[in-house]
Design a protein around this motif. Structure first.
Motif, PDB file in Angstrom:
ATOM      1  N   LEU A  18       0.836  -1.203   0.000  1.00  0.00           N
ATOM      2  CA  LEU A  18       0.000   0.000   0.000  1.00  0.00           C
ATOM      3  C   LEU A  18       0.868   1.248   0.000  1.00  0.00           C
ATOM      4  O   LEU A  18       0.612   2.188  -0.760  1.00  0.00           O
ATOM      5  N   GLU A  19       1.903   1.259   0.817  1.00  0.00           N
ATOM      6  CA  GLU A  19       2.788   2.425   0.901  1.00  0.00           C
ATOM      7  C   GLU A  19       3.431   2.733  -0.450  1.00  0.00           C
ATOM      8  O   GLU A  19       3.475   3.879  -0.889  1.00  0.00           O
ATOM      9  N   GLU A  20       3.913   1.683  -1.124  1.00  0.00           N
ATOM     10  CA  GLU A  20       4.530   1.892  -2.433  1.00  0.00           C
ATOM     11  C   GLU A  20       3.498   2.383  -3.447  1.00  0.00           C
ATOM     12  O   GLU A  20       3.783   3.265  -4.260  1.00  0.00           O
ATOM     13  N   ILE A  85     -12.499   7.672 -11.359  1.00  0.00           N
ATOM     14  CA  ILE A  85     -11.270   7.082 -10.852  1.00  0.00           C
ATOM     15  C   ILE A  85     -10.321   8.105 -10.229  1.00  0.00           C
ATOM     16  O   ILE A  85      -9.641   7.811  -9.248  1.00  0.00           O
ATOM     17  N   ASP A  86     -10.270   9.307 -10.757  1.00  0.00           N
ATOM     18  CA  ASP A  86      -9.337  10.308 -10.229  1.00  0.00           C
ATOM     19  C   ASP A  86      -9.819  10.928  -8.923  1.00  0.00           C
ATOM     20  O   ASP A  86      -9.043  11.621  -8.257  1.00  0.00           O
ATOM     21  N   ILE A  92      -8.511   3.492  -0.770  1.00  0.00           N
ATOM     22  CA  ILE A  92      -9.715   2.776  -1.210  1.00  0.00           C
ATOM     23  C   ILE A  92      -9.456   2.102  -2.545  1.00  0.00           C
ATOM     24  O   ILE A  92      -9.808   0.935  -2.742  1.00  0.00           O
ATOM     25  N   LEU A  93      -8.838   2.817  -3.467  1.00  0.00           N
ATOM     26  CA  LEU A  93      -8.539   2.250  -4.781  1.00  0.00           C
ATOM     27  C   LEU A  93      -7.656   1.007  -4.643  1.00  0.00           C
ATOM     28  O   LEU A  93      -7.949  -0.037  -5.232  1.00  0.00           O
ATOM     29  N   TYR A  94      -6.616   1.113  -3.859  1.00  0.00           N
ATOM     30  CA  TYR A  94      -5.712  -0.025  -3.648  1.00  0.00           C
ATOM     31  C   TYR A  94      -6.485  -1.227  -3.112  1.00  0.00           C
ATOM     32  O   TYR A  94      -6.297  -2.355  -3.576  1.00  0.00           O
ATOM     33  N   GLY A  95      -7.358  -0.995  -2.160  1.00  0.00           N
ATOM     34  CA  GLY A  95      -8.138  -2.070  -1.570  1.00  0.00           C
ATOM     35  C   GLY A  95      -9.141  -2.693  -2.521  1.00  0.00           C
ATOM     36  O   GLY A  95      -9.610  -3.813  -2.297  1.00  0.00           O
TER      37      GLY A  95
END
Length: 113
Positions: A18-20, A85-86, A92-95
């Motif tokens: 997530l951090e990356e 998307i932006d 949230i997007l990562y998840g």
């Protein structure tokens, strides 16, 4: 093979922490481009099959039995995400990446007309 090229772009985000993901602007842009591309690939296939796009098409696909009624909300959520998307928070997007990939792949495969 454009669908699978876009799929691989989204998949890049699932291979990092997530951090990356949050700190790598170039990666996030690739992933977002992939999500937009997957969405367009699927919606183009939907339109080719039934002559409609977006939310209305999802309801028609469910009525015709091409998709499970249980998946309607999943697809509607992803349509909304792809269109905005932006504006979606990076966390949230990562998840949501795996869910986006799985749901759009399922819809794409089930739509072969």
């Amino acid at each position: 093979m454009v669908f699978w090229d876009n799929y691989r772009l989204v998949e890049l985000g699932t291979k990092v922490s997530l951090e990356e993901f949050i700190n790598n602007k170039e990666l996030k842009e690739k992933v977002k481009r992939g999500i937009r591309g997957l969405y367009e690939d699927v919606i183009n296939e939907v339109e080719r099959c039934i002559g409609k796009r977006d939310e209305e098409a999802i309801w028609d696909l469910a009525k015709s039995g091409k998709i499970s009624p249980n998946n309607i909300q999943e697809f509607l959520d992803i349509i909304s995400m792809a269109k905005n998307i932006d504006k979606i928070d990076d966390i949230i997007l990562y998840g949501m990446l795996v869910r986006i990939m799985e749901d759009l792949e399922e819809l794409y495969i089930n739509l072969k007309c």
